[in-house]
Design a protein around this motif. Sequence first.
Motif, mmCIF file in Angstrom:
data_model
loop_
_atom_site.group_PDB
_atom_site.id
_atom_site.type_symbol
_atom_site.label_atom_id
_atom_site.label_comp_id
_atom_site.label_asym_id
_atom_site.label_seq_id
_atom_site.Cartn_x
_atom_site.Cartn_y
_atom_site.Cartn_z
ATOM 1 N N VAL A 269 6.114 -3.507 9.446
ATOM 2 C CA VAL A 269 6.602 -2.667 8.353
ATOM 3 C C VAL A 269 5.701 -1.446 8.243
ATOM 4 C CG1 VAL A 269 7.083 -2.517 5.887
ATOM 5 C CG2 VAL A 269 7.550 -4.656 7.124
ATOM 6 N N LEU A 270 6.302 -0.265 8.325
ATOM 7 C CA LEU A 270 5.551 0.985 8.282
ATOM 8 C C LEU A 270 5.865 1.753 7.005
ATOM 9 C CD1 LEU A 270 6.216 2.202 11.959
ATOM 10 C CD2 LEU A 270 4.265 0.862 11.120
ATOM 11 N N LEU A 271 4.830 2.316 6.401
ATOM 12 C CA LEU A 271 4.973 3.191 5.240
ATOM 13 C C LEU A 271 4.521 4.585 5.666
ATOM 14 C CD1 LEU A 271 5.597 3.412 2.183
ATOM 15 C CD2 LEU A 271 3.188 2.869 1.760
ATOM 16 N N PRO A 272 5.423 5.559 5.714
ATOM 17 C CA PRO A 272 5.069 6.877 6.254
ATOM 18 C C PRO A 272 3.887 7.561 5.569
ATOM 19 C CG PRO A 272 7.442 6.644 6.169
ATOM 20 C CD PRO A 272 6.871 5.452 5.454
ATOM 21 N N ASP A 273 3.657 7.278 4.288
ATOM 22 C CA ASP A 273 2.490 7.832 3.593
ATOM 23 C C ASP A 273 1.833 6.694 2.821
ATOM 24 O OD1 ASP A 273 0.696 9.028 1.715
ATOM 25 O OD2 ASP A 273 1.745 10.934 1.961
ATOM 26 N N ILE A 274 0.660 6.307 3.222
ATOM 27 C CA ILE A 274 -0.021 5.151 2.635
ATOM 28 C C ILE A 274 -0.434 5.422 1.191
ATOM 29 C CG2 ILE A 274 -2.399 5.714 3.274
ATOM 30 C CD1 ILE A 274 -0.632 2.273 3.657
ATOM 31 N N GLU A 275 -0.428 6.686 0.770
ATOM 32 C CA GLU A 275 -0.794 7.031 -0.608
ATOM 33 C C GLU A 275 0.417 7.037 -1.538
ATOM 34 O OE1 GLU A 275 -3.910 7.361 -1.591
ATOM 35 O OE2 GLU A 275 -4.541 6.957 0.469
ATOM 36 N N ALA A 276 1.577 6.651 -1.045
ATOM 37 C CA ALA A 276 2.782 6.609 -1.889
ATOM 38 C C ALA A 276 2.725 5.364 -2.759
ATOM 39 C CB ALA A 276 4.037 6.607 -1.015
ATOM 40 N N GLY A 277 2.128 5.511 -3.934
ATOM 41 C CA GLY A 277 1.925 4.376 -4.831
ATOM 42 C C GLY A 277 2.953 4.335 -5.943
ATOM 43 N N CYS A 278 2.585 3.702 -7.059
ATOM 44 C CA CYS A 278 3.498 3.567 -8.191
ATOM 45 C C CYS A 278 2.669 3.376 -9.450
ATOM 46 C CB CYS A 278 4.441 2.375 -7.982
ATOM 47 S SG CYS A 278 5.465 1.963 -9.418
ATOM 48 N N GLY B 291 4.375 -21.662 -19.828
ATOM 49 C CA GLY B 291 5.148 -20.425 -19.761
ATOM 50 C C GLY B 291 5.631 -20.070 -18.360
ATOM 51 N N LEU B 292 6.582 -19.145 -18.323
ATOM 52 C CA LEU B 292 7.133 -18.622 -17.077
ATOM 53 C C LEU B 292 6.833 -17.130 -16.996
ATOM 54 C CD1 LEU B 292 10.654 -20.322 -17.214
ATOM 55 C CD2 LEU B 292 8.711 -21.004 -15.783
ATOM 56 N N VAL B 293 6.449 -16.692 -15.816
ATOM 57 C CA VAL B 293 6.153 -15.273 -15.596
ATOM 58 C C VAL B 293 7.289 -14.648 -14.803
ATOM 59 C CG1 VAL B 293 4.569 -13.602 -14.565
ATOM 60 C CG2 VAL B 293 3.670 -15.657 -15.680
ATOM 61 N N VAL B 294 7.880 -13.614 -15.382
ATOM 62 C CA VAL B 294 8.933 -12.847 -14.711
ATOM 63 C C VAL B 294 8.335 -11.502 -14.333
ATOM 64 C CG1 VAL B 294 11.212 -11.785 -14.936
ATOM 65 C CG2 VAL B 294 10.744 -13.988 -16.043
ATOM 66 N N ALA B 295 8.228 -11.257 -13.045
ATOM 67 C CA ALA B 295 7.603 -10.016 -12.573
ATOM 68 C C ALA B 295 8.668 -9.060 -12.048
ATOM 69 C CB ALA B 295 6.576 -10.306 -11.486
ATOM 70 N N TYR B 296 8.701 -7.882 -12.622
ATOM 71 C CA TYR B 296 9.537 -6.809 -12.086
ATOM 72 C C TYR B 296 9.073 -6.529 -10.662
ATOM 73 C CZ TYR B 296 12.058 -2.283 -12.478
ATOM 74 O OH TYR B 296 12.919 -1.220 -12.319
ATOM 75 N N VAL B 297 9.989 -6.152 -9.798
ATOM 76 C CA VAL B 297 9.628 -5.922 -8.393
ATOM 77 C C VAL B 297 8.596 -4.805 -8.261
ATOM 78 C CG1 VAL B 297 11.467 -4.265 -7.881
ATOM 79 C CG2 VAL B 297 10.633 -5.810 -6.063
ATOM 80 N N ASN B 298 8.508 -3.934 -9.271
ATOM 81 C CA ASN B 298 7.524 -2.847 -9.266
ATOM 82 C C ASN B 298 6.140 -3.385 -9.614
ATOM 83 O OD1 ASN B 298 10.211 -1.780 -9.676
ATOM 84 N ND2 ASN B 298 9.270 0.204 -10.073
ATOM 85 N N THR B 299 5.643 -4.285 -8.772
ATOM 86 C CA THR B 299 4.313 -4.879 -8.951
ATOM 87 C C THR B 299 3.690 -5.079 -7.579
ATOM 88 O OG1 THR B 299 5.440 -7.026 -9.042
ATOM 89 C CG2 THR B 299 4.681 -6.124 -11.133
ATOM 90 N N LYS B 300 2.374 -5.217 -7.572
ATOM 91 C CA LYS B 300 1.680 -5.481 -6.316
ATOM 92 C C LYS B 300 1.864 -6.940 -5.916
ATOM 93 C CE LYS B 300 -1.732 -1.822 -6.989
ATOM 94 N NZ LYS B 300 -3.167 -1.466 -7.121
ATOM 95 N N ALA B 301 1.624 -7.216 -4.641
ATOM 96 C CA ALA B 301 1.837 -8.556 -4.105
ATOM 97 C C ALA B 301 1.018 -9.604 -4.845
ATOM 98 C CB ALA B 301 1.486 -8.570 -2.614
ATOM 99 N N GLU B 302 -0.203 -9.266 -5.255
ATOM 100 C CA GLU B 302 -1.068 -10.234 -5.940
ATOM 101 C C GLU B 302 -0.482 -10.660 -7.286
ATOM 102 O OE1 GLU B 302 -3.369 -8.033 -2.957
ATOM 103 O OE2 GLU B 302 -2.053 -7.390 -4.587
#
Length: 307
Positions: free
Chosen positions: A77-86, A107-118
């Motif tokens: 998987v390639l990201l053309p600009d590694i500084e493209a964050g959020c 409790g249950l944790v629901v994480a929006y996809v706009n999160t880091k892998a950790e």
Amino acid sequence: MDRETLTQAIRELKRERKAVILAHSYQRPEVQEVADFVGDSLGLAREAQRTKAEVIVFAGVHFMAETAAILNPEKTVLLPDIEAGCSLADSIRPEDVLAWKEAHPEGLVVAYVNTKAEVKALADVCVTSANAVEVVAALPKDRPIFFVPDMFLGAHVARVTGRRLDLFPGECHVHAGIREEHLRALLEAHPEAEFMIHPECGCGSSCLYLKPDAKMLSTEGMVRYAKKAAHSTFVVATEVGILHRLEKEAPNKRFIPVKPDAVCEYMKRITLEKVYLSLKEMRHAVRVPEEVAEKARKALSAMVAVG
């Protein structure tokens, strides 16, 4: 190289590398045009999961490339600009989730996809704006829920489902910048228009008060709705990159941005030249440690399966 030459070079490299280009709807128009698939986070995740390509070039931001890498551990998987964050993904840390889990062991944790892998690795399920309501509505009613990190999307989900959610105070800087005064001005200027509002927008509740028939839609939902709706004019409250796709897929309709300068500078870091260099030099490979990816994969697989 000019745009035409770059585009041709990208297509040739794509064949050589056995690659696919996935692009988010907020990308630059010329980047969308060279992509094999353009969509929202859910559509892109599904496409990443089903592709037979050996290389995935992700024209999006870092958490999206991470998602593709988690779902495809055997692919590059390639990201053309590694500084493209959020800015939204950067707003929450694993420690924030762990602290809530410690206080709410059932409790249950629901994480929006706009999160880091950790953060995804600590979640019970991931969601996108397209399926968050459906996912949360199906969760056990007797367990507390922590919705992270977007408080505006979380508030929308709580309003629609009637569920009580603990919300993390995160926001997308672009959507948070779309405010009630922007909507009010457009309502006065275009009273006949249909309003489409992304649920990450901070103005969502006030928009529904000002215009009760406004549609709260994900980016993909906006495209689908605009294509079939009888209206000819739409006011659009989200990042303006979506306008290219809307105009392309519904060419006989008019789309007016609520805020013309609602631009995500991270999305716009991806250029045609960077896509070319990414394929030519195989830069920048995104990898997630397997111990993190294995846990995050469970939450993402549940997300992709819904809807």
